[in-house]
Design a protein around this motif. Sequence first.
Motif, short mmCIF file in Angstrom:
data_model
loop_
_atom_site.label_atom_id
_atom_site.label_comp_id
_atom_site.label_asym_id
_atom_site.label_seq_id
_atom_site.Cartn_x
_atom_site.Cartn_y
_atom_site.Cartn_z
N GLY A 135 51.93 4.33 37.97
CA GLY A 135 50.89 3.31 37.88
C GLY A 135 51.46 1.94 37.55
O GLY A 135 51.03 0.93 38.11
N PHE A 136 52.42 1.90 36.63
CA PHE A 136 53.04 0.63 36.28
C PHE A 136 53.79 0.05 37.47
O PHE A 136 53.67 -1.15 37.76
N LEU A 137 54.54 0.88 38.19
CA LEU A 137 55.28 0.39 39.36
C LEU A 137 54.33 -0.15 40.42
O LEU A 137 54.62 -1.15 41.09
N ALA A 138 53.16 0.51 40.57
CA ALA A 138 52.19 0.05 41.56
C ALA A 138 51.61 -1.31 41.20
O ALA A 138 51.13 -2.04 42.07
N SER A 139 51.66 -1.67 39.92
CA SER A 139 51.12 -2.96 39.48
C SER A 139 52.08 -4.12 39.70
O SER A 139 51.68 -5.28 39.58
N LEU A 140 53.33 -3.82 40.03
CA LEU A 140 54.33 -4.87 40.22
C LEU A 140 54.18 -5.52 41.58
O LEU A 140 53.68 -4.91 42.54
N PRO A 141 54.63 -6.77 41.73
CA PRO A 141 54.53 -7.43 43.03
C PRO A 141 55.42 -6.75 44.07
O PRO A 141 56.45 -6.17 43.73
N GLN A 142 55.00 -6.81 45.30
CA GLN A 142 55.77 -6.21 46.39
C GLN A 142 57.06 -7.01 46.61
O GLN A 142 57.02 -8.22 46.76
N PRO A 143 58.22 -6.36 46.61
CA PRO A 143 59.47 -7.10 46.80
C PRO A 143 59.68 -7.52 48.25
O PRO A 143 59.16 -6.88 49.17
N GLU A 144 60.40 -8.59 48.43
CA GLU A 144 60.84 -9.00 49.76
C GLU A 144 62.21 -8.39 49.99
O GLU A 144 63.24 -9.03 49.85
N SER A 145 62.22 -7.10 50.32
CA SER A 145 63.45 -6.34 50.41
C SER A 145 63.20 -5.08 51.19
O SER A 145 62.05 -4.63 51.31
N HIS A 146 64.26 -4.49 51.73
CA HIS A 146 64.11 -3.22 52.44
C HIS A 146 64.13 -2.05 51.47
O HIS A 146 63.94 -0.91 51.88
N LEU A 147 64.35 -2.33 50.17
CA LEU A 147 64.45 -1.30 49.15
C LEU A 147 63.23 -1.30 48.25
O LEU A 147 62.73 -2.36 47.86
N ASN A 148 62.75 -0.11 47.91
CA ASN A 148 61.66 0.02 46.95
C ASN A 148 62.17 -0.25 45.54
O ASN A 148 63.36 -0.26 45.27
N VAL A 149 61.23 -0.44 44.63
CA VAL A 149 61.56 -0.57 43.21
C VAL A 149 61.13 0.71 42.52
O VAL A 149 59.99 1.16 42.68
N ALA A 150 62.02 1.31 41.75
CA ALA A 150 61.74 2.58 41.09
C ALA A 150 62.02 2.47 39.60
O ALA A 150 62.69 1.52 39.14
N THR A 151 61.52 3.42 38.83
CA THR A 151 61.84 3.43 37.41
C THR A 151 63.34 3.59 37.22
O THR A 151 64.00 4.31 37.98
N GLY A 152 63.90 2.92 36.24
CA GLY A 152 65.35 2.90 36.04
C GLY A 152 66.04 1.75 36.73
O GLY A 152 67.20 1.47 36.45
#
Length: 454
Positions: A135-152
């Motif tokens: 849920g917290f990750l879903a609240s973050l802005p979408q990155p301008e990158s080909h990589l997702n953002v994950a915990t850690g």
Amino acid sequence: MASRSVTLGIDLGTTSVKAALLGAAPGDPSEFVVLASCARAARAEVAAESSAAGPQGREQDVSRIIQALSECLAALPRQQLQNVKGIGVSGQMHGVMFWKTGQGCEWTEGGPTTVFEPRAVSHLITWQDGRCSSGFLASLPQPESHLNVATGFGCATIFWLLKNCPEFLKSYDAAGTIHDYVVAMLCGLPRPLMSDQNAASWGYFNTQSQSWNLEILKNSGFPTHLLPDIAEAGSVAGRTSHKWLEIPKGILNISTSVQLAASMPSGFQPAQTPDPTAPVTYFPYFGGTYLGVAASLNGGNVLATFVHMLAQWMADLGLEVEESAVYSRMIQAAVQQRDTCLTITPTVLGERHLPDELASVTRISSSDLSLGHVTRALCRGIVQNLHSMLPFQQLQEWGVERVMGSGSALSRNEVLKQEVQRAFPLPVSFGQDVDAALGAALVMLQRSLNQNES
């Protein structure tokens, strides 16, 4: 051995610190020889500095890591250390630590034991950290990158601290991985310097423009002043500002990093829209190329969890047994048990592309409950999980012709080696526990040789 060709490689791993000395082979400078190597367990795990992190927090004491590093170097031949002309540094990706510039360490000068000790630093929040919920990750802005953002991931962790511990962040003005910190301290850098490989592993980094998503981050209130400067992996970060143990002042330092990975064909470019369900991600490599990486969260740490569980069960029964003895016995039992029908899915930590997945045990029968059966099934499950993320067929399509296995989990576990050979029907070779350090030293050695040739 000409002193100009001796290089030092350092790897600051999750569980251990490794160092290796490399030199050009006598009579053939295009070849190298390992002069000496050493590994030390870091034993750096500590409770999270913020109670809000909960049991999912995974942190390490930086002082213990640096102590292990000092012990590694002290175990290497003094004469060879005096001849070091270049240092390559690698380490665990994704993690983040903080420090005060100009105050991040204290040097103890004089004699053969010149070392630095961390000061004004935070814990290292590692790649295993699980405080950022879905849920917290879903609240973050979408990155301008080909990589997702994950915990850690470093940037996700900073976002979490910004929301939950804003006063904590005000205590520091620099951030980086553990190896960025070491390079900054050795070179006396006024600002941390990070390779593009590590920047990609933090999230919110565009590998095509080689820049942070500054506009996106600023608009979200992210403390962008903490972000390190960027350098290409393998480039010179600086020169040592102090004599370090027996290593002279003024030595070049570079920072490299990299996990089942295969180099992509020349010209490959990943799609710029991240796919959160994709098990393979693409990280920058040398010379503008990419690595396809299946970065499983469940490997040697799962074996460690199993060992701890067994030791705890025995303690509950009134039997005190060292975990090292438990590990040795269970591997011996599994070596004798060549096969099993028991099936273990070992994803106790989930995976970044399947964060809610849990572990399971199936096909249980009374004949498959021995320690050998269970350990064999667990090792097979770890390898099969990795294989499901990056199958043999995909490796074939990429033109992979050989599998090289390295790291402490493989070097110390004959059963895992057998299961890797079973899962990947390609020529398989296994290296040493210090391979990451050797790789870092080799990059530096090759650079030194190229400079000498020019």
